[in-house]
Motif scaffolding. Sequence first.
Motif, PDB file in Angstrom:
ATOM      1  N   ASP A 205     -78.851  30.241 -47.469  1.00 46.76           N
ATOM      2  CA  ASP A 205     -77.542  30.142 -46.836  1.00 46.76           C
ATOM      3  C   ASP A 205     -77.585  30.622 -45.384  1.00 46.76           C
ATOM      4  OD1 ASP A 205     -78.070  32.706 -47.945  1.00 46.76           O
ATOM      5  OD2 ASP A 205     -76.007  33.269 -47.478  1.00 46.76           O
ATOM      6  N   TYR A 339     -66.160  17.647 -44.963  1.00 47.45           N
ATOM      7  CA  TYR A 339     -66.291  18.841 -44.112  1.00 47.45           C
ATOM      8  C   TYR A 339     -67.156  19.932 -44.732  1.00 47.45           C
ATOM      9  CZ  TYR A 339     -63.440  17.154 -40.302  1.00 47.45           C
ATOM     10  OH  TYR A 339     -62.988  16.450 -39.214  1.00 47.45           O
ATOM     11  N   ILE A 340     -67.757  19.642 -45.883  1.00 46.99           N
ATOM     12  CA  ILE A 340     -68.773  20.545 -46.395  1.00 46.99           C
ATOM     13  C   ILE A 340     -70.072  20.387 -45.595  1.00 46.99           C
ATOM     14  CG2 ILE A 340     -69.777  18.977 -48.125  1.00 46.99           C
ATOM     15  CD1 ILE A 340     -69.055  22.736 -48.562  1.00 46.99           C
ATOM     16  N   ILE A 341     -70.177  19.291 -44.869  1.00 45.56           N
ATOM     17  CA  ILE A 341     -71.452  18.980 -44.199  1.00 45.56           C
ATOM     18  C   ILE A 341     -71.695  19.794 -42.920  1.00 45.56           C
ATOM     19  CG2 ILE A 341     -72.785  17.108 -43.114  1.00 45.56           C
ATOM     20  CD1 ILE A 341     -71.626  15.196 -45.231  1.00 45.56           C
ATOM     21  N   PRO A 342     -70.709  19.916 -42.021  1.00 42.89           N
ATOM     22  CA  PRO A 342     -70.969  20.723 -40.814  1.00 42.89           C
ATOM     23  C   PRO A 342     -71.248  22.181 -41.167  1.00 42.89           C
ATOM     24  CG  PRO A 342     -69.004  19.365 -40.530  1.00 42.89           C
ATOM     25  CD  PRO A 342     -69.384  19.298 -41.983  1.00 42.89           C
ATOM     26  N   TYR A 343     -72.134  22.806 -40.424  1.00 42.84           N
ATOM     27  CA  TYR A 343     -72.561  24.155 -40.788  1.00 42.84           C
ATOM     28  C   TYR A 343     -73.098  24.869 -39.554  1.00 42.84           C
ATOM     29  CZ  TYR A 343     -74.811  27.816 -43.512  1.00 42.84           C
ATOM     30  OH  TYR A 343     -75.172  29.014 -44.062  1.00 42.84           O
ATOM     31  N   PRO A 357     -61.608  24.782 -34.443  1.00 42.40           N
ATOM     32  CA  PRO A 357     -62.450  24.594 -35.631  1.00 42.40           C
ATOM     33  C   PRO A 357     -62.843  23.130 -35.800  1.00 42.40           C
ATOM     34  CG  PRO A 357     -60.453  25.823 -36.170  1.00 42.40           C
ATOM     35  CD  PRO A 357     -60.280  25.297 -34.779  1.00 42.40           C
ATOM     36  N   VAL A 358     -64.008  22.938 -36.401  1.00 42.88           N
ATOM     37  CA  VAL A 358     -64.407  21.595 -36.814  1.00 42.88           C
ATOM     38  C   VAL A 358     -63.883  21.399 -38.224  1.00 42.88           C
ATOM     39  CG1 VAL A 358     -66.370  20.176 -37.510  1.00 42.88           C
ATOM     40  CG2 VAL A 358     -66.425  21.404 -35.329  1.00 42.88           C
ATOM     41  N   GLY A 359     -62.938  20.487 -38.398  1.00 41.49           N
ATOM     42  CA  GLY A 359     -62.291  20.339 -39.691  1.00 41.49           C
ATOM     43  C   GLY A 359     -61.378  21.513 -39.939  1.00 41.49           C
ATOM     44  N   ALA A 367     -69.982  25.969 -47.610  1.00 39.11           N
ATOM     45  CA  ALA A 367     -71.357  25.611 -47.974  1.00 39.11           C
ATOM     46  C   ALA A 367     -72.196  26.871 -48.120  1.00 39.11           C
ATOM     47  CB  ALA A 367     -71.953  24.683 -46.920  1.00 39.11           C
TER      48      ALA A 367
ATOM     49  N   LEU C 194     -73.889  21.254 -36.033  1.00 45.31           N
ATOM     50  CA  LEU C 194     -75.039  21.231 -36.935  1.00 45.31           C
ATOM     51  C   LEU C 194     -74.552  20.897 -38.336  1.00 45.31           C
ATOM     52  CD1 LEU C 194     -76.915  24.417 -35.737  1.00 45.31           C
ATOM     53  CD2 LEU C 194     -77.699  22.047 -35.533  1.00 45.31           C
ATOM     54  N   THR C 195     -75.462  20.406 -39.138  1.00 44.11           N
ATOM     55  CA  THR C 195     -75.108  20.160 -40.537  1.00 44.11           C
ATOM     56  C   THR C 195     -75.872  21.135 -41.430  1.00 44.11           C
ATOM     57  OG1 THR C 195     -76.874  18.574 -40.946  1.00 44.11           O
ATOM     58  CG2 THR C 195     -74.821  17.713 -40.015  1.00 44.11           C
TER      59      THR C 195
END
Lengths: 397, 397, 381, 381
Positions: A205, A339-343, A357-359, A367, C194-195
Motif C-alpha cells: 500500500d 476513482y479507485i484507480i488514481p493513487y 481533489p481528483v474525484g 485503494a 498516478l494510478t
Amino acid sequence: MKFAFSAEMEIFRDEVRAFIREKLSPETRRRVEEGRRLDKADYVQWYRALHAKGWITPGWPKEHGGTGWTALQRYIFEEEVALGAAPPVTAGINMIGPVLIAFGTEEQKRKYLPAMRQGDLWWAQGFSEPGSGSDLASLATRAVLDGDAYVVNGTKIWQTQAHYAEMMFALVRTKPDVKPQEGISMMLIDMKSPGLSIHHIKTIDGGQELYQCFFDNVRVPVANLVGEDGKGWSYAKFLLGFERHGIAGIGLAKRQLNRLKRLAASETSDGRPLIEKPRFRDRIATLEIELLALEYTSIRLLQEGEGKGPGVESSLLKIKGTELRQEIFEMLSEVVGPYIIPYDNDVVRSGWGHDEPVGPDYAATLASNYLDSRKISIYGGANEIQRNVLAKSILGL
Amino acid sequence: MKFAFSAEMEIFRDEVRAFIREKLSPETRRRVEEGRRLDKADYVQWYRALHAKGWITPGWPKEHGGTGWTALQRYIFEEEVALGAAPPVTAGINMIGPVLIAFGTEEQKRKYLPAMRQGDLWWAQGFSEPGSGSDLASLATRAVLDGDAYVVNGTKIWQTQAHYAEMMFALVRTKPDVKPQEGISMMLIDMKSPGLSIHHIKTIDGGQELYQCFFDNVRVPVANLVGEDGKGWSYAKFLLGFERHGIAGIGLAKRQLNRLKRLAASETSDGRPLIEKPRFRDRIATLEIELLALEYTSIRLLQEGEGKGPGVESSLLKIKGTELRQEIFEMLSEVVGPYIIPYDNDVVRSGWGHDEPVGPDYAATLASNYLDSRKISIYGGANEIQRNVLAKSILGL
Amino acid sequence: MDFILNEEQAILKGSVARFSADLRAAMDKKTVTAADRWGRYADMGLLGLPFDEDFGGFGGGGVETMIVAEEMGRHLLADPYVPVVVVAGRLLADHCSEEQKAYLLPRVADGSLIVVPAFGEPKSRYSLSRVATTAVPSKDGFVLDGRKAVVLSGAAANLLLVTARLSGEVGDEDGIGVFLVPGDLPGVTRRPVLTVDGREAAEIVLDGVRVDKTAALGTLGRGGAIARRAEEFGVAALAGEAVGAMSAVFDMTVEYLQTRRQFGVPIGKFQALQHRVVDMRVALELARSIAAGAAIAADLDNAQERRRIISAAKVQVCRSGRYIGQQAIQLHGAMGMTDEYGAGRYFKRLLVLSSLYGDADHHLERFVSASQYDEGGALVA
Amino acid sequence: MDFILNEEQAILKGSVARFSADLRAAMDKKTVTAADRWGRYADMGLLGLPFDEDFGGFGGGGVETMIVAEEMGRHLLADPYVPVVVVAGRLLADHCSEEQKAYLLPRVADGSLIVVPAFGEPKSRYSLSRVATTAVPSKDGFVLDGRKAVVLSGAAANLLLVTARLSGEVGDEDGIGVFLVPGDLPGVTRRPVLTVDGREAAEIVLDGVRVDKTAALGTLGRGGAIARRAEEFGVAALAGEAVGAMSAVFDMTVEYLQTRRQFGVPIGKFQALQHRVVDMRVALELARSIAAGAAIAADLDNAQERRRIISAAKVQVCRSGRYIGQQAIQLHGAMGMTDEYGAGRYFKRLLVLSSLYGDADHHLERFVSASQYDEGGALVA
C-alpha cells in the motif's frame, strides 16, 4: 437475557465517548476516519490524554495502573475507541507489559512500567524471522553469554514502527542443543545498541510501517533477560494468549461499514444513489447481518467467559472478524467506481491540501486501505494457524 | 479459435438430437425432466434403442463395438443425452467394459461384451466397504483359492441398483501378507451366487437405489479372475481414470438451470414473476456465468487434450461441475417457496396421478432432487480426494 | 467453440511471449524508457495488429489482441496497449473516414501517435451514456465543454477520443458524439495522476475547445453505441490481460509453497493450503476459458450474444482475479504484503483491471439485460 | 445485550434439556405416540409457557420459548410447538377477548386444544398480505371462502387461525382479518400431506364457511400486522430450534471425524477437514448468537428494531443452517446420504426451517426495509 446493557454500562459508555470527543485531537480523528497514515505525534497526543485519565493500561493489574474494569467494560472501551477513530494502543502495553508484571525483575518493572504508562516508551516486537513465521520455534537468532551480557547475532523481521521504538522484546536462542522450544529466551534490547541496525520494508500500500532489524554482535546486559533463561517460549505463549477483548474488531468493522454506507449514499449509479441499487444494497445488508451476528457472538462469549480468561474463542473471533473487515474493505474498493484507480502516496498520507481533489476527496485512501487490509488475516497469527488452533480444541486430535 | 463448432459437428449434434427425440420414450423423458425416479424399464427401452443405433458403447475400441468418435463427438453426444433427458448409461459399460477389453480373457470378452452391448447385462461395482471408502487400499473382503474357485467372505457397500445387477466386478484381497495395494485382485461375481445376499440402504431422499452386499463363502470360479492375481489395484486405477468427457456434467447442469429459470418465471413473489426480482435474477445470473465458464473449460481442456487421454483436469471438472450443480439444486429448493415442505415419496416416484397436485405440480420432486444432489460431491471419489489429486499434480509434493 | 489457436495465432503467441519476457527483463534492469518500449511494440507490429494491411496492420481480431494482452498481463508490461490499440484503435478503424484512416492508422501502428479513449466522467461511474460534456455545433464544427475522468495515459496521449453530448439529457442513449481532440488544443487542460498500479491517468477539462466537423466520428448522435462497441473489444482484451496476470501470480504462489519451509516441510505439504491452491486453479481455468470465449465473441455480429459473453467474462474475471490475488497474498504470508516481492504488484494490477471498463456488478447488470429467455428457459436471440 | 440466562431461565433450560432427551429416547424406542408427547409437554407446563398465570401459563417471553425450541431442535422432537404455542398462542393471548382467553388459553396449555396459524395461500409465497381468501360479512358474522396452503399440523388441529380479506386487493396491507375457525366446521376441507421432515401439513379449502362475529380477532382489518407480529415470535423461536439442530448435527460430525478412520488415522487428522469443521463452528456460533438476540428482541416494542434483528437472525440462520447441514453430509461421506444415520434427518429439518416463515431472500428484503440510515450512516429509528 436482556436487550441492551445495564444502565451502569451505558453510563460508562457515555463517559468513554465523552472523553474521546473531548480529548482526542480532531486532526487525528479526521486522519483515522479518512483512512490516512498517522504520525508519531498523533499517537503521543492520544497516549498522553489516556495517561492523564488513567486509562492507558486497562488490562494491567490494578496495583500496576490498571483500571480494574470488568471484561465488558474493556470491550465497551475498545469498541468506543475504535468507533471514535482514536489510534490503537501500542503493542508494548498489551504484550510485554503483562509479561514484565508477571515475570519481570523489580528493576525491570521500575524501569519500564511507569514509562509505558506515560505513553513514552515504544516497543518493537522481536519474534518473527525471515525463516520463522508461523513456525516460531525454529527461530535462529542466537544469544551467547559473554560476561555480564548476551551477544546477539541474527535478524528479526516485521517490526511495526521500529523507527519509533526505544526497546525491543525479543525471542532469541540461548541454548542450541535442547528441544527447539526449550532453548529460547526472552530479552529486552535497547534499539540504540551498537550493532543493531534497522531496514525499512515498503508494503504494497506504499506504507512505511514495517522494518527488519539486524543484530551484529549486539550486547544485551544479563539484567535484560526476562524471567529465566530458556523459558522465553512460555512467556511468549502467555503474552500471545493475553486477553484480547476486542479481537473481533467490532468497533473497527462498524466504523468502516458506516463509511461504506455513507459513501454508497453519496456515489451515484445511473443517476441514483448507489445504496438504492438492490444489488449493492443487498451486499451491504449481508455484511451488516454478519457483523450483527459477530457482535453478538463477541459479547456472548465475553459474558460466558467472564472470569475464566480467554479461550480458543479468540481464534474464532479473529478469523471471522478479519474476514468480515476484509470484505468491507473490498466493497469500499468498489464503491467509488473508476476513482479507485488514481493513487498518490503523498495524498494518502496528508490529503489533497490546497489541490483540488481528483474525484471525490474520500476516494484517495480507499485503494491504500484495501491493500493494507489484506494483512489483518496474516499478522498476529495467520488465520490458517488460528484455524489449526481452533480445530485442535474442537476435535482434540 | 472460432465461435461455434464446425459444420460437421453441428450436423452430428443434430443427428444425436433427432435420434433422442425419436427413440427415447416420452414417458421416460418426462420422468427425467421432472426429477422422478426411474424404473428398470426406462433404462432398458433406452439401452435397446442405443444398441440398435450402435451408440451404446461409444467409449470402446471400434473393433469391440465402439463408435470411433472423436473426443469432441463424445462430449457432444453426452451433452445431448443429458439435455435430452435420457437415462445415463450403466456404470458397467464405462467401467468394467474397457477393463475386460484391455485385460480380460477371450472367454470373458465373449461372454460379457456382447451382452453389455445389447444393454442386457447389468453390473454392480464392488469396490467400497464400510471400513474402506476414500482409503480403498484398506479393503478387507478376502478371497481364498480353493480348487477351481476363490472363496469370498466380507462385504461391499454403496452398490447402485444392485437389485437389477446380474454381475458384480469386485476388488477383493487375495494375498494378505504383501503391501495393501499388491494383495488386491479384481473378479467378476455372479449376483445369484449362493452365499451372496443384498441389503437395501434407504437414502435421505427416500430413494431405493443403494445396497450393501454380503459374501458368506461365495465361490467365484478362477475363470472369473480379471487379468492377474494381485493386479486388481492397477485395473481399478485404469478403470477410474478412464476418459470421462462429460464429467463436468454440463448438459445436466444446463437442463437443471433451464428448469430453474422456467420455474422462476412461473412462480410469483409479491405478484411479480420471481425471475424479475433482482435478488433472485442476480443469483441465477451468477450461476449462468459460472456454467458458461465451466462449459468453455470443459471444451477447451478436451480440445487441448485430444489424443492425450485424460489428465488431472478431470478432477478439476468434477469438483466445479458437482459444486455448481449443487448450487443449482439448492436454488431449485428455494424457487417454490413453502411448497418445498410437502413431500410424498410415492408422488416423487410416480407423480400425482389422478390426485390434484399439492401446490404447483413441479414442486413435488424438488426436495428429493435437492437431497439427492448432495451425493454428487461424495460419490465417484469425494471432492476432497479430487482436490488432493489435483494439488499433487500442481505442487508435485 | 474451437479454443485451439490456428497456426498463425500460435506463432504470434510464441513470439509475443518471448518479446514480453525480454521486455520485462529490460524493465527490471531499467534499461528501457516508456518510449523505448512503445517503439519495440511498433517494431514487432503489435500496435497495428487490428488494422487492415493497407494501414500498416495485420487484420487481427479479438483473439489476436487477447494473445498480446495476456502476455502483457503475465509480464506486467505497464503500457497502454489495450486503451490505445484495442479500444481507440478499433474505434478509429471502424468509424473514421478513409482519409482519416490513411493518416491516423499508420501512425498508431508505427507508434508515433498515441490515441486514447476519454469516455468516462466524474459522475458517470461505468456508464457510457451518462455524458454531461457538451458539444455545441459552431460554424466550422463543434465547441466542447466538460470534464473527462480517469483517462488512462491521458497525459501522454497525442489524441483523445472524447464523448460529448449533442442533445438530450445526461443518461440518454442517443444524442452523443465521439470527437477526435488533439491533446494540446487550446482549452484542453490535462492533470496527470498516478494510478495504484504505478501508471498514469489524467483528469481532463475541456473549456470551449473548438474542433472542426471532421472531428466527429461515425454516425452523429450514436456515440454511446460506438464507444460501447469499442469498449467491448477492450473488455475482451482486458480479460486476457487479467488471465495473464492471474496465471503469473498463481505460478509464483505455487513456487512459494514448494520452497518455503515451516515446521520442517515445504508449506505446500499442508492440506488446507493444497486445497486452496486447487480452488485458485479452478478460478484461473474458469477465467481463462471464458476470456478466450470473449475474445472469440468480440468479433461476432450478433450484439446480444456478444454482449452476453463479454460481460459474463468480465464478471468471472473480476471474481477470479480478486480471489486469486487475495489468496496469493495470503499464502505468501507477511512476505506477500511487501512491495519488493512481486505478488503485490500483480494484486494491484488486478485491482485496476477489475474496475476498468466496468466492474463485476456493472457487467452482471449487462449480462442480465442481454439474457432474455422464453418460457421454456431458452435464450431469446 | 445481556446473553446470560437468569436463574429461572437456566433452570428451565436444564429441565427442558432432560425432558427432550428423555422424549427422544422414548421416540427412538417407539414407546410414545404423538398424543402422548403432547401430553408430556402439557405436564411440563411448556404448552402454556407464554401465557399469563391466570390462564395456566408462566408469562414466558421470547427467550423462554427459544429455550424450549432449541432443545426440541437438538433432539428433533417432531411436534408443532412453535406453530401452536408460539405463533398461535401469542396471537390468541394478544388479540382474544378476556372471555375467549379464559376459555382457549387454559385448553391450549393443557394440550386439549391444538390451534395453528393458517396464514399462507397457494400464491402468497411468504407474504402475509397476499391474502385472496375472502371474508364477507353476513348477518351473524362472516362467510369465508378460499384456500390456505402448507398449514403445519393443519389436519391435526382443532382450531385454525385463518387470515381472510375483508376489503381491498390481494397484496394490500389493510383490509385483512384473522378468524378463529374450528377445523371441523362445515365447508372446511383439509387435505393432509406429509412433509419432507416426516411431519404433517394440510392444504385447506374454505367453501362458504360461516363463523360468528366473535371469530374475528383483534382490530378488524389489521390482520396482516397481527399475523406478522405473531409470526415474528415464531421466527425468533424457529431460529433457536434451528440452532439446536445445527448444534446436534455439528457434534455428530465432530464425533464422526474423531472415530472414522481412513489411511490409518482418524479422518479428523486431515487439515482440510479440520478447517471445514472450524468454518462450521464459526457458522454455528454466529447463528447461535443472533438467534439469542432475536429471542430477546422478540419482546421489544420498537417495531423497526425488532423486525431488523429478527429478520437478520432468519437470514443468518438460513445460511448457517444450509452450510452446516451440507457440510455435515459431505464430511460423513456416503454414510451421510443414508436415512438410517441421523445427519440426514437434521439436514431435512433444517431445510424445512429455512423455508418456514420466510426464507433468506424474504428476510433480507425485510431487513433492508427495516434499515433506514441517515446520511452519516446511522440507523434511523
